[in-house]
Design a protein around this motif. Structure first.
Motif, PDB file in Angstrom:
ATOM      1  N   ALA A  20       0.825  -1.198   0.000  1.00 49.92           N
ATOM      2  CA  ALA A  20       0.000   0.000   0.000  1.00 49.92           C
ATOM      3  C   ALA A  20       0.863   1.254   0.000  1.00 49.92           C
ATOM      4  N   LEU A  21       1.953   1.236   0.759  1.00 46.00           N
ATOM      5  CA  LEU A  21       2.862   2.382   0.778  1.00 46.00           C
ATOM      6  C   LEU A  21       3.484   2.606  -0.593  1.00 46.00           C
ATOM      7  N   LEU A  22       3.839   1.512  -1.259  1.00 43.29           N
ATOM      8  CA  LEU A  22       4.456   1.631  -2.581  1.00 43.29           C
ATOM      9  C   LEU A  22       3.466   2.160  -3.602  1.00 43.29           C
ATOM     10  N   ASP A  23       2.201   1.749  -3.482  1.00 37.48           N
ATOM     11  CA  ASP A  23       1.181   2.218  -4.425  1.00 37.48           C
ATOM     12  C   ASP A  23       1.004   3.723  -4.326  1.00 37.48           C
ATOM     13  N   GLN A  24       1.231   4.296  -3.142  1.00 35.60           N
ATOM     14  CA  GLN A  24       1.045   5.725  -2.944  1.00 35.60           C
ATOM     15  C   GLN A  24       2.301   6.534  -3.272  1.00 35.60           C
ATOM     16  N   ALA A  25       3.399   5.862  -3.535  1.00 39.59           N
ATOM     17  CA  ALA A  25       4.670   6.564  -3.735  1.00 39.59           C
ATOM     18  C   ALA A  25       4.846   6.959  -5.192  1.00 39.59           C
ATOM     19  N   GLU A  26       5.333   8.195  -5.401  1.00 39.83           N
ATOM     20  CA  GLU A  26       5.638   8.644  -6.760  1.00 39.83           C
ATOM     21  C   GLU A  26       6.884   7.942  -7.285  1.00 39.83           C
ATOM     22  N   ASP A  27       7.867   7.738  -6.419  1.00 34.89           N
ATOM     23  CA  ASP A  27       9.096   7.042  -6.796  1.00 34.89           C
ATOM     24  C   ASP A  27       9.264   5.867  -5.826  1.00 34.89           C
ATOM     25  N   PRO A  28       8.789   4.664  -6.214  1.00 33.95           N
ATOM     26  CA  PRO A  28       8.830   3.529  -5.286  1.00 33.95           C
ATOM     27  C   PRO A  28      10.221   3.219  -4.764  1.00 33.95           C
ATOM     28  N   GLN A  29      11.251   3.347  -5.611  1.00 34.70           N
ATOM     29  CA  GLN A  29      12.600   3.012  -5.150  1.00 34.70           C
ATOM     30  C   GLN A  29      13.041   3.962  -4.044  1.00 34.70           C
ATOM     31  N   LYS A  30      12.807   5.268  -4.229  1.00 33.43           N
ATOM     32  CA  LYS A  30      13.153   6.229  -3.179  1.00 33.43           C
ATOM     33  C   LYS A  30      12.324   5.976  -1.926  1.00 33.43           C
ATOM     34  N   MET A  31      11.050   5.608  -2.137  1.00 29.98           N
ATOM     35  CA  MET A  31      10.186   5.317  -1.004  1.00 29.98           C
ATOM     36  C   MET A  31      10.723   4.126  -0.216  1.00 29.98           C
ATOM     37  N   LEU A  32      11.156   3.090  -0.929  1.00 26.19           N
ATOM     38  CA  LEU A  32      11.707   1.914  -0.266  1.00 26.19           C
ATOM     39  C   LEU A  32      13.001   2.248   0.470  1.00 26.19           C
ATOM     40  N   ASP A  33      13.865   3.043  -0.158  1.00 28.04           N
ATOM     41  CA  ASP A  33      15.111   3.436   0.505  1.00 28.04           C
ATOM     42  C   ASP A  33      14.816   4.189   1.796  1.00 28.04           C
ATOM     43  N   GLN A  34      13.822   5.094   1.737  1.00 27.93           N
ATOM     44  CA  GLN A  34      13.459   5.856   2.928  1.00 27.93           C
ATOM     45  C   GLN A  34      12.848   4.941   3.987  1.00 27.93           C
ATOM     46  N   LEU A  35      11.993   4.006   3.556  1.00 26.65           N
ATOM     47  CA  LEU A  35      11.394   3.068   4.497  1.00 26.65           C
ATOM     48  C   LEU A  35      12.460   2.212   5.176  1.00 26.65           C
ATOM     49  N   ILE A  36      13.456   1.791   4.401  1.00 23.54           N
ATOM     50  CA  ILE A  36      14.531   0.980   4.971  1.00 23.54           C
ATOM     51  C   ILE A  36      15.289   1.771   6.026  1.00 23.54           C
ATOM     52  N   ARG A  37      15.575   3.048   5.719  1.00 25.22           N
ATOM     53  CA  ARG A  37      16.261   3.891   6.714  1.00 25.22           C
ATOM     54  C   ARG A  37      15.397   4.071   7.961  1.00 25.22           C
ATOM     55  N   ASP A  38      14.099   4.352   7.747  1.00 27.81           N
ATOM     56  CA  ASP A  38      13.195   4.550   8.888  1.00 27.81           C
ATOM     57  C   ASP A  38      13.086   3.278   9.714  1.00 27.81           C
ATOM     58  N   TYR A  39      12.911   2.140   9.047  1.00 26.02           N
ATOM     59  CA  TYR A  39      12.783   0.876   9.766  1.00 26.02           C
ATOM     60  C   TYR A  39      14.055   0.573  10.552  1.00 26.02           C
ATOM     61  N   SER A  40      15.199   0.790   9.915  1.00 27.42           N
ATOM     62  CA  SER A  40      16.464   0.511  10.601  1.00 27.42           C
ATOM     63  C   SER A  40      16.605   1.382  11.845  1.00 27.42           C
ATOM     64  N   ASN A  41      16.276   2.673  11.718  1.00 28.93           N
ATOM     65  CA  ASN A  41      16.356   3.583  12.866  1.00 28.93           C
ATOM     66  C   ASN A  41      15.360   3.191  13.954  1.00 28.93           C
ATOM     67  N   ASN A  42      14.131   2.867  13.546  1.00 28.48           N
ATOM     68  CA  ASN A  42      13.110   2.502  14.521  1.00 28.48           C
ATOM     69  C   ASN A  42      13.442   1.187  15.209  1.00 28.48           C
ATOM     70  N   ILE A  43      14.000   0.252  14.447  1.00 32.29           N
ATOM     71  CA  ILE A  43      14.397  -1.022  15.058  1.00 32.29           C
ATOM     72  C   ILE A  43      15.486  -0.780  16.098  1.00 32.29           C
ATOM     73  N   SER A  44      16.450   0.082  15.762  1.00 31.69           N
ATOM     74  CA  SER A  44      17.522   0.381  16.713  1.00 31.69           C
ATOM     75  C   SER A  44      16.968   1.024  17.980  1.00 31.69           C
ATOM     76  N   GLU A  45      16.056   2.000  17.820  1.00 31.87           N
ATOM     77  CA  GLU A  45      15.457   2.651  18.981  1.00 31.87           C
ATOM     78  C   GLU A  45      14.619   1.663  19.785  1.00 31.87           C
ATOM     79  N   ALA A  46      13.837   0.846  19.068  1.00 29.69           N
ATOM     80  CA  ALA A  46      12.977  -0.115  19.753  1.00 29.69           C
ATOM     81  C   ALA A  46      13.810  -1.147  20.512  1.00 29.69           C
ATOM     82  N   GLU A  47      14.919  -1.578  19.915  1.00 25.76           N
ATOM     83  CA  GLU A  47      15.776  -2.557  20.591  1.00 25.76           C
ATOM     84  C   GLU A  47      16.307  -1.996  21.911  1.00 25.76           C
ATOM     85  N   GLN A  48      16.694  -0.712  21.902  1.00 28.31           N
ATOM     86  CA  GLN A  48      17.199  -0.095  23.132  1.00 28.31           C
ATOM     87  C   GLN A  48      16.095   0.004  24.181  1.00 28.31           C
TER      88      GLN A  48
END
Length: 235
Positions: A20-48
């Motif tokens: 669903a997020l990809l369907d709403q994105a104008e540039d899916p690749q950039k959207m995925l790159d941003q999601l990966i960064r966000d997920y990685s940061n959130n996972i790190s914060e959540a782990e702590q």
């Protein structure tokens, strides 16, 4: 970061619908790159945050075990003091027996206090254990989503490169169709034929001129013969 906030964020991110997020994105690749960064940061914060929550739970469990141990220890002291009091009373040492009975009561009071503290902590520990399990499960799901995101990003990049190569090839084919080399050859062939025809015309013209000259020589030869014959007659 509160436990409720951590649990809410982990649950929300773990349930995120990537498609669903990809369907709403104008540039899916950039959207995925941003999601990966966000997920990685959130996972790190959540782990702590989860590590802190687990640490607090372990401290509560240690305190509970100490309370349980203390209750057991005070109970043993109370029994020991009570037995000693019974022995002294049987020996006729009533005052000393009363003192040990009083010590037994104090020990029983401490035992009761420790049992209450242990009993009060048990529901909290159970609730915190459930929260920790949910947090661990949420983190596992987030890490799975992160792997899914990376796979989709890699797949998307590969598909984009393939599509780009196909478009480049199709553009080249289209240009070949528009600039058909056979048409250029046909035009060049027409030009060569015209040049050949021109040469043939010149040759034919040259041949006509030469024939005329020979015909003129023949005419001159006849005239000379006629003159020679006329001179012979006159002689």
């Amino acid at each position: 970061m509160s436990k409720q906030t951590v649990l809410g964020r982990v649950t929300q991110l773990a349930k995120a619908n990537i498609n669903a997020l990809l369907d709403q994105a104008e540039d899916p690749q950039k959207m995925l790159d941003q999601l990966i960064r966000d997920y990685s940061n959130n996972i790190s914060e959540a782990e702590q945050a989860v590590a802190t929550t687990i640490g607090n739970l372990r401290l509560m469990e240690q305190d509970h075990q100490e309370d349980v141990g203390a209750a057991k220890e005070w109970g043993e002291k109370a029994r020991a003091a009570s037995r000693k009091g019974d022995e002294l009373r049987a020996a006729g040492q009533t005052a000393e027996a009363d003192r040990f009975d009083q010590l037994a009561k104090v020990a029983l009071g401490r035992q009761l206090q420790s049992e209450k503290e242990a009993g009060t902590a048990e529901p909290t520990i159970a609730a915190q254990t459930e929260v920790v399990e949910k947090l661990k499960s949420g983190l596992d799901q987030m890490k799975g989503k992160l792997g899914e995101l990376r796979s989709k990003r890699d797949e998307l990049v590969a598909r984009a490169r393939t599509a780009q190569a196909q478009n480049t090839m199709m553009d080249a084919v289209k240009n070949i169709d528009v600039l058909d080399p056979t048409s250029e050859l046909n035009r060049f062939e027409d030009k060569v034929r015209r040049e050949e025809a021109k040469a043939m015309g010149k040759q034919e013209l040259a041949a006509s001129s030469l024939d005329a000259q020979f015909e003129q020589l023949d005419t001159l030869g006849d005239s000379a013969e006629i003159e020679a014959r006329l001179a012979a007659l006159k002689r």
